[in-house]
Design an enzyme around this catalytic site. Structure first.
Site, short mmCIF file in Angstrom:
data_model
loop_
_atom_site.label_atom_id
_atom_site.label_comp_id
_atom_site.label_asym_id
_atom_site.label_seq_id
_atom_site.Cartn_x
_atom_site.Cartn_y
_atom_site.Cartn_z
N HIS A 25 -2.16 4.37 -7.67
CA HIS A 25 -3.34 3.65 -8.16
C HIS A 25 -3.75 4.32 -9.48
O HIS A 25 -3.51 5.52 -9.67
CB HIS A 25 -4.45 3.84 -7.11
CG HIS A 25 -5.71 3.07 -7.35
ND1 HIS A 25 -6.67 3.48 -8.24
CD2 HIS A 25 -6.18 1.94 -6.79
CE1 HIS A 25 -7.69 2.63 -8.22
NE2 HIS A 25 -7.41 1.68 -7.34
N ASP A 81 -3.55 11.09 -2.46
CA ASP A 81 -4.54 10.02 -2.46
C ASP A 81 -4.47 9.35 -1.09
O ASP A 81 -3.51 8.63 -0.79
CB ASP A 81 -4.20 9.03 -3.59
CG ASP A 81 -5.13 7.82 -3.61
OD1 ASP A 81 -5.90 7.64 -2.65
OD2 ASP A 81 -5.06 7.06 -4.58
N GLN A 93 -5.83 4.74 1.39
CA GLN A 93 -5.32 3.66 2.24
C GLN A 93 -4.75 4.20 3.54
O GLN A 93 -4.20 3.44 4.34
CB GLN A 93 -4.24 2.85 1.49
CG GLN A 93 -4.73 2.20 0.22
CD GLN A 93 -5.73 1.08 0.48
OE1 GLN A 93 -5.84 0.54 1.59
NE2 GLN A 93 -6.48 0.70 -0.53
N LYS A 137 -13.56 2.07 2.35
CA LYS A 137 -12.30 1.50 2.83
C LYS A 137 -12.10 1.80 4.30
O LYS A 137 -11.09 1.41 4.89
CB LYS A 137 -11.13 2.03 2.01
CG LYS A 137 -11.16 1.55 0.56
CD LYS A 137 -10.00 2.09 -0.23
CE LYS A 137 -10.20 1.93 -1.71
NZ LYS A 137 -9.95 0.58 -2.19
N CYS A 154 -5.05 -2.42 -9.56
CA CYS A 154 -5.20 -1.11 -10.20
C CYS A 154 -3.91 -0.29 -10.09
O CYS A 154 -3.95 0.93 -9.91
CB CYS A 154 -6.37 -0.30 -9.62
SG CYS A 154 -7.93 -1.09 -9.89
#
Ligand code: PMP
Length: 407
Positions: free
Chosen positions: A124, A201, A204, A227, A365
């Site tokens: 991202h 990261d 997700q 999220k 993104c």
């Protein structure tokens, strides 16, 4: 743990129960932002109506209540990702801020001219641009861990990329654009053998699978509340204590200091050193309630449910002519990025909306992912445990409308 049925669970998300025109809403944009259960909404209301004040400042009752609620949320986060200590869990405004924090507070101190940082091909923008700016400032080099046409990282390429100048590897746990679940433990092990730190990261991943930062041996792990059934405005940066302690401060101001004079200031211990100013207390408390909710269902049960929805949707997609899925890794989170032959993704999104189906269209993104796969954009449906087969059927039927209109 509750034994609620998925139907009962879905009923606890008030926002899902509305129509878009004549159609029931089929909310399939969960990778962008997920929805909040009633219990977390109630918690926000209870905090705001009975506990709100500033934290760590007052001796009065309300300040104590707010501080208790805030500290309790930090402990929930610690438990959720299995951090060793709650002090290693820093509250930020979101994953973007978490990653920028590391790029500034660690990067400005420890990265110099000629050093190298690796980012993966499926990051991202939030896990690319902060490192790019850092490299530009320091005269360091940004290198890319490549991926296959299927959207799978070529982990072996690390053997050539990693060298004595590689200071950090920035990699996503799960791709928001393609759904690929990366072998993070293996990647971290390779990086550590080279004395390279790893910034994961986890945006997700935390909503969809069990994350154990200690088992992964992650150095830094970032994610966002919105999220994972929490509110916007709050994120987390996990970092190993020894690293956080050696880092510079990030934002400067109240609450992050030990003492201030015009000659010199000294800084508070972690996590406060990185939490300057009044935090998003309401959002932090809401994130704590979201974590309670996810744990009440069980993250493994959530993962299994979402996998089943992914399989159902993938099979339905296979029956559609002229529709191509991008990202076909064997290990995928419940994300389907796709193209419809001859139709721009934005048109797909707009037509789907007229049938109540909410998806995302664009580059997500992750422009380098689009460039790598040779497409300008994709349409993306992303599922959460509270979705059901009717949502997917609505998507498939709306895609038939798209094809009717364009052919
Ligand atoms: N990384 C990934 C993989 C994401 O999906 C997102 C959100 N789209 C971000 C980072 C940025 O998160 P936020 O906008 O909450 O800071």
């Amino acid at each position: 743990r509750s034994k609620m049925s998925w139907e009962e669970i879905r009923a606890q998300f008030p926002v899902l129960h509305q129509n878009v025109g004549a159609h029931p809403l089929a909310y399939l944009d969960n990778a962008a932002s997920s929805q909040m259960p009633q219990s977390a909404i109630d918690r926000l209301m209870a905090y705001q109506t009975g506990e709100h004040s500033n934290v760590h400042r007052g001796v009065h009752m309300l300040s104590q209540r707010a501080t208790d609620a805030f500290d309790a949320a930090r402990e929930k986060v610690r438990r959720f990702i299995n951090a060793g200590e709650s002090d290693e869990c820093i509250f930020t405004r979101g994953a973007t801020e978490s990653i920028n924090l590391v790029a500034y507070a660690w990067g400005r101190k420890f990265v110099g001219e000629g050093d190298e940082i690796i980012v993966s091909a499926m990051e991202h923008h939030a896990n690319i641009v902060p490192w790019q700016i850092l490299c530009q400032e320091k005269g360091a080099r940004l290198r890319v861990l490549p991926m296959t046409d299927q959207g799978v990282l070529i982990v072996d390429a690390l053997d050539k990329l990693l060298n004595e100048r590689t200071k950090l590897l920035a990699v996503t746990h799960v791709s928001n654009a393609l759904g690929t679940i990366n072998p993070i433990a293996e990647i971290i092990e390779k990086a550590h053998k080279n004395n390279t730190l790893v910034m994961v990261d986890g945006c997700q991943a935390t909503p969809h699978m069990k994350v154990d930062v200690q088992a992964l041996d992650a150095d830094f792990y970032a994610f966002s509340g919105h999220k994972m059934c929490g509110p916007t405005g709050v994120g987390v940066l996990y970092g190993k204590r020894a690293l956080l302690e050696r880092m510079n401060p990030f934002l400067a101001g109240g609450d992050m200091i030990r003492s201030v004079s015009f000659e010199k200031s000294t800084y508070a211990p972690i996590p406060h050193k990185f939490e300057a100013g009044t935090p998003a207390i309401l959002a932090v408390v809401g994130l704590g309630a979201a974590i309670d909710y996810l744990e009440s269902i069980g993250i493994e049960r959530i993962a299994a449910r979402e996998h089943e929805l992914l399989e159902y949707a993938t099979a339905k997609f296979a029956e559609l002519d002229g529709v191509r899925i991008l990202g076909t890794a064997a290990h995928k989170a419940a994300v389907i990025s796709f193209e419809v032959e001859g139709v721009h993704p934005h048109d797909i999104g707009t037509i789907l909306d007229t049938e109540g189906v909410a998806i995302r269209a664009g580059h997500h993104c992750a422009q380098p992912v689009m460039t790598r796969l040779g497409v300008p954009a994709t349409a993306r449906a992303s599922f959460s445990f509270y979705n059901n087969r009717q949502d997917i059927d609505a998507l498939i039927s709306a895609l038939a409308t798209v094809k009717e209109i364009f052919h």
